[in-house]
Design an enzyme around this catalytic site. Structure first.
Site, PDB file in Angstrom:
ATOM      1  N   LYS A 277     122.537   7.127   2.417  1.00  0.00           N
ATOM      2  CA  LYS A 277     121.309   7.666   2.915  1.00  0.00           C
ATOM      3  C   LYS A 277     121.206   6.901   3.952  1.00  0.00           C
ATOM      4  O   LYS A 277     121.350   5.681   4.373  1.00  0.00           O
ATOM      5  CB  LYS A 277     120.179   7.524   1.678  1.00  0.00           C
TER       6      LYS A 277
HETATM    7  C1  LIG Z   1     121.163  11.680  -2.622  1.00  0.00           C
HETATM    8  C2  LIG Z   1     120.387  12.820  -3.075  1.00  0.00           C
HETATM    9  C3  LIG Z   1     119.716  12.894  -4.686  1.00  0.00           C
HETATM   10  C4  LIG Z   1     120.047  11.660  -5.354  1.00  0.00           C
HETATM   11  O1  LIG Z   1     119.827  10.337  -5.264  1.00  0.00           O
HETATM   12  P1  LIG Z   1     120.133   9.186  -6.095  1.00  0.00           P
HETATM   13  O2  LIG Z   1     119.647   7.923  -5.693  1.00  0.00           O
HETATM   14  O3  LIG Z   1     121.779   8.895  -6.006  1.00  0.00           O
HETATM   15  O4  LIG Z   1     119.647   9.721  -7.708  1.00  0.00           O
HETATM   16  C5  LIG Z   1     118.900  13.360  -4.878  1.00  0.00           C
HETATM   17  N1  LIG Z   1     118.495  14.542  -4.283  1.00  0.00           N
HETATM   18  C6  LIG Z   1     119.083  14.816  -2.936  1.00  0.00           C
HETATM   19  C7  LIG Z   1     118.638  15.976  -2.060  1.00  0.00           C
HETATM   20  C8  LIG Z   1     120.005  13.719  -2.465  1.00  0.00           C
HETATM   21  O5  LIG Z   1     120.539  13.984  -1.272  1.00  0.00           O
END
Ligand SMILES: *Cc1c(COP(=O)(O)O)cnc(C)c1O
Length: 370
Positions: free
Chosen positions: A184
């Site tokens: 991210k």
């Molecule tokens: C990456 C992502 C998640 C999950 O995030 P985690 O921290 O791995 O639980 C949830 N929703 C969306 C839209 C994502 O892109």
């Protein structure tokens, strides 16, 4: 063989390393929450929301938020068919039913008209995922929520840096959730944040997040309810503090990379890329190219062409309803169609012009031939 190009990767400087080192060396005992508190303040300050609660993941933040809203067996939660499993899994874990609706062709986000049509007396929440940083039509979704008395939740995991009519994604709904996974825009390795302006909801989630021990309970080892254990560690939060200090720079580079791709690719017939609803301005987490049907370029062809050049391009999310765990249906029409002819383009902070051009040339070749 050319150098491998990753899909995404974090930008870690001396600042992150020095904060993490300090947390590892000194962040214990009475200082064991220092970076967590500081990170929560800094990130919620960036969003301009009242409360932020650091979590182990976005999935955990969603799980606790939905639980705090009282969602359980017999309830339905509406979300876009185009989503990562993380958004749907907490609904299932609570015993409720995810209801998958199709996306808009323009934004690849939840279609408000279809959302409204999918509402039943059992609908307890609507999750608006800002896909790849593109903004959902929040005005219409929030209106539907207000009129029907249904909370609108923002999964803003992909929308760090995205704004809607001047307000940051994640700050508009009943609550918002973020992910700081290594892919991210801002990372703590693994991690997430629950954010809300609703003090009562925040208090509930705070209790849930600490094994059900509510604030003010003076008895030791005394949970008042069965809660969760989805906390972020102080060391992760230390990395997060450094990343928030650099957040404008991190978002800025994401935008530059998207713009580079757009400048080189959008003029080509048969290629379209991310757009947001009116009023939305994307943080550009993930550039995605959609090939027009007449180009004959499919997601598989594109992924293979990239793989041959050692580039880790990823496919568009499969429609969740297409997965056998959710019934293995055909998938909603647009969610399936767009996924079949899309590819995510690599984007990370240190990506250079030479690497960007390698990606651009592959997309061009796919579309125009040699
Ligand atoms: C990456 C992502 C998640 C999950 O995030 P985690 O921290 O791995 O639980 C949830 N929703 C969306 C839209 C994502 O892109």
């Amino acid at each position: 063989m050319s150098q491998r190009i990753s899909y995404t990767k974090p930008s870690i400087t001396e600042l992150e390393v020095s904060y993490a080192t300090d947390a590892a060396r000194n962040g214990w005992g009475e200082r064991c929450y220092d970076y967590i508190v500081r990170f929560e303040k800094a990130f919620s300050g960036h969003l301009d929301v009242r409360h932020g609660l650091a979590t182990s993941s976005c999935t955990g933040a969603l799980h606790m938020g939905l639980s705090a809203l009282g969602i359980g067996p017999g309830d339905e939660v509406i979300l876009a068919d185009t989503n990562w499993i993380a958004t749907a899994a907490p609904i299932v874990h609570l015993g409720a039913k995810p209801v998958f609706v199709d996306i808009l062709e323009s934004t690849w986000c939840l279609d408000p008209a279809l959302t409204e049509a999918a509402i039943t007396p059992r609908t307890k929440a609507i999750i608006a995922t800002h896909l790849y940083g593109n903004l959902c039509d929040m005005e219409r979704l929030l209106t539907i929520g207000r009129e029907r008395g249904i909370p609108i939740i923002e999964d803003a995991a992909e929308a760090i840096g995205s704004t809607y009519n001047g307000r940051r994604a994640g700050s508009l709904g009943t609550f918002g959730t973020f992910s700081f996974h290594g892919t991210k825009t801002l990372t703590t390795g693994e991690g997430g944040m629950f954010v809300t302006n609703d003090s009562e909801l925040h208090e509930k989630v705070l209790g849930l997040s600490n094994h059900g021990r509510v604030r003010g309970q003076t008895k030791q080892f005394w949970p008042d309810m069965v809660g969760f254990k989805y906390k972020m560690s102080n060391i992760q939060a230390a990395i997060g503090c450094a990343q928030v200090e650099r957040i404008d720079e991190l978002i800025g580079r994401k935008r530059e990379i998207f713009q580079f791709y757009a400048d080189h690719l959008l003029g080509i017939h048969g290629i379209s890329m991310n757009t947001s609803s009116t009023g939305g301005d994307s943080g550009c987490w993930m550039p995605n190219v959609v090939f027009a049907s007449e180009t004959g370029v499919t997601a598989d062809l594109a992924r293979e062409a990239f793989a041959r050049q050692s580039i880790d391009a990823r496919v568009f999310f499969w429609p969740l309803s297409h997965l056998p765990i959710f019934g293995g249906h055909a998938g909603q029409p647009l969610a399936s169609d767009i996924a079949s002819r899309s590819i995510n383009l690599p984007t990370y902070h240190e990506m250079g012009t030479e690497q960007l051009l390698r990606v651009v040339n592959i997309v061009k070749k796919l579309c125009l031939g040699d």
